[in-house]
Design a protein around this motif. Structure first.
Motif, PDB file in Angstrom:
ATOM      1  N   PHE A  44       0.826  -1.582  -0.045  1.00  0.00           N
ATOM      2  CA  PHE A  44       0.243   0.139  -0.035  1.00  0.00           C
ATOM      3  C   PHE A  44       0.798   0.997  -0.029  1.00  0.00           C
ATOM      4  CE2 PHE A  44      -2.815  -3.177   2.096  1.00  0.00           C
ATOM      5  CZ  PHE A  44      -3.702  -3.327   0.869  1.00  0.00           C
ATOM      6  N   TYR A  45       0.420   2.232  -1.109  1.00  0.00           N
ATOM      7  CA  TYR A  45       0.937   3.522  -0.536  1.00  0.00           C
ATOM      8  C   TYR A  45       0.013   4.486  -0.749  1.00  0.00           C
ATOM      9  CZ  TYR A  45       0.293   2.641  -5.937  1.00  0.00           C
ATOM     10  OH  TYR A  45      -0.039   2.374  -6.603  1.00  0.00           O
ATOM     11  N   PRO A  46       0.203   5.840  -0.068  1.00  0.00           N
ATOM     12  CA  PRO A  46      -0.508   6.619  -0.309  1.00  0.00           C
ATOM     13  C   PRO A  46      -0.970   6.938  -2.124  1.00  0.00           C
ATOM     14  CG  PRO A  46       0.953   7.137   0.953  1.00  0.00           C
ATOM     15  CD  PRO A  46       1.281   6.182   0.526  1.00  0.00           C
ATOM     16  N   GLY A  47      -2.225   7.303  -1.864  1.00  0.00           N
ATOM     17  CA  GLY A  47      -2.807   7.891  -3.590  1.00  0.00           C
ATOM     18  C   GLY A  47      -3.017   6.717  -3.839  1.00  0.00           C
ATOM     19  N   GLN A  48      -3.116   5.351  -3.385  1.00  0.00           N
ATOM     20  CA  GLN A  48      -2.823   3.909  -4.559  1.00  0.00           C
ATOM     21  C   GLN A  48      -4.758   4.295  -4.692  1.00  0.00           C
ATOM     22  OE1 GLN A  48      -2.010   0.588  -2.229  1.00  0.00           O
ATOM     23  NE2 GLN A  48      -2.169  -0.018  -3.961  1.00  0.00           N
ATOM     24  N   GLN A  49      -5.160   4.109  -5.601  1.00  0.00           N
ATOM     25  CA  GLN A  49      -6.754   3.916  -6.105  1.00  0.00           C
ATOM     26  C   GLN A  49      -6.997   2.418  -6.361  1.00  0.00           C
ATOM     27  OE1 GLN A  49      -8.216   7.390  -8.082  1.00  0.00           O
ATOM     28  NE2 GLN A  49      -8.176   8.623  -6.412  1.00  0.00           N
ATOM     29  N   MET A  50      -8.084   2.049  -6.500  1.00  0.00           N
ATOM     30  CA  MET A  50      -8.266   0.555  -6.324  1.00  0.00           C
ATOM     31  C   MET A  50     -10.087   0.722  -7.011  1.00  0.00           C
ATOM     32  SD  MET A  50      -7.397  -1.274  -3.163  1.00  0.00           S
ATOM     33  CE  MET A  50      -6.123  -0.478  -2.117  1.00  0.00           C
ATOM     34  N   ARG A  51     -10.740  -0.249  -7.901  1.00  0.00           N
ATOM     35  CA  ARG A  51     -11.589  -0.248  -7.714  1.00  0.00           C
ATOM     36  C   ARG A  51     -12.078  -1.887  -7.659  1.00  0.00           C
ATOM     37  NH1 ARG A  51     -15.638   0.605 -13.760  1.00  0.00           N
ATOM     38  NH2 ARG A  51     -17.365  -0.313 -12.485  1.00  0.00           N
ATOM     39  N   HIS A  52     -12.970  -2.612  -6.332  1.00  0.00           N
ATOM     40  CA  HIS A  52     -13.240  -3.701  -6.084  1.00  0.00           C
ATOM     41  C   HIS A  52     -13.960  -4.147  -6.908  1.00  0.00           C
ATOM     42  CE1 HIS A  52     -10.804  -1.980  -2.621  1.00  0.00           C
ATOM     43  NE2 HIS A  52     -11.613  -1.803  -2.637  1.00  0.00           N
ATOM     44  N   SER A  53     -13.645  -5.548  -7.186  1.00  0.00           N
ATOM     45  CA  SER A  53     -13.939  -6.341  -8.281  1.00  0.00           C
ATOM     46  C   SER A  53     -15.713  -6.818  -8.009  1.00  0.00           C
ATOM     47  CB  SER A  53     -13.715  -8.063  -8.387  1.00  0.00           C
ATOM     48  OG  SER A  53     -13.032  -8.684  -7.391  1.00  0.00           O
ATOM     49  N   ARG A  54     -15.993  -6.446  -6.803  1.00  0.00           N
ATOM     50  CA  ARG A  54     -16.936  -7.107  -6.520  1.00  0.00           C
ATOM     51  C   ARG A  54     -18.329  -6.188  -6.560  1.00  0.00           C
ATOM     52  NH1 ARG A  54     -14.043 -10.989  -4.531  1.00  0.00           N
ATOM     53  NH2 ARG A  54     -13.753 -13.005  -5.327  1.00  0.00           N
ATOM     54  N   ALA A  55     -19.947  -6.062  -6.665  1.00  0.00           N
ATOM     55  CA  ALA A  55     -20.730  -5.431  -6.298  1.00  0.00           C
ATOM     56  C   ALA A  55     -21.186  -6.517  -5.546  1.00  0.00           C
ATOM     57  CB  ALA A  55     -21.238  -4.810  -7.902  1.00  0.00           C
ATOM     58  N   ALA A  56     -22.615  -5.565  -4.831  1.00  0.00           N
ATOM     59  CA  ALA A  56     -23.478  -6.673  -4.608  1.00  0.00           C
ATOM     60  C   ALA A  56     -24.864  -5.811  -4.625  1.00  0.00           C
ATOM     61  CB  ALA A  56     -22.762  -6.475  -2.594  1.00  0.00           C
TER      62      ALA A  56
END
Length: 159
Positions: A18-30
């Motif tokens: 992990f590093y500051p500013g890192q962005q993620m879109r997570h693979s699942r929705a519910a």
């Protein structure tokens, strides 16, 4: 026979990843169902009828359908983000800056996103470090419905 926990955990998500500013879109929705949508409101005796009275919101600007309890929405977003952010967690340290931006109704589908706010190493190279995540959830129509920060103590690869 003892379980080798490292063999069942994913290869990613250690403190060092992990590093500051890192962005993620997570693979699942519910999609929010009936039980998780209004059940928690009843369990905590939340008296806002918009959570459990089918006719209370009729004609309201919030829509005609019951609202999902806000902390259920927060929990769903944090849960969707957990595979990428908490698999190597030692402890959840806290939630803060919770904001409920738009209504969520039963049948809405939520997806989660994350930005790393800060990364603070432990006292030595082997100690877990603290990672602060900013999570947000978006409804299937693209509207952001929730934002919040989560502080997590995360294991290092070497520990």
């Amino acid at each position: 026979m003892p379980v080798d926990h490292d063999s069942v955990l994913g290869p990613w998500g250690w403190f060092e990843d992990f590093y500051p500013g890192q962005q993620m879109r997570h693979s699942r929705a519910a999609t929010v169902g009936e039980v998780e949508g209004s059940g928690p409101a009843k369990q905590v005796m939340n008296t806002a009828q918009a959570h459990f009275n089918d006719h209370f919101l009729t004609g309201s600007p919030l829509g005609d359908e019951r609202l999902v309890f806000g902390l259920a929405t927060a929990s769903l977003v944090y849960g969707l983000a957990s595979q990428d952010t908490a698999e190597h967690a030692v402890a959840e340290l806290g939630w803060s800056r919770l904001r409920f931006r738009a209504p969520v109704h039963h049948g809405d589908t939520i997806e989660a996103f994350t930005e790393v706010v800060s990364v603070e190493p432990g006292s030595d190279d082997r100690d877990p470090g603290t990672v602060v995540f900013r999570h947000w959830g978006r409804r299937h129509d693209g509207v952001v419905v929730f934002e919040g920060e989560r502080s997590t103590l995360v294991r290092r690869r070497c520990s």
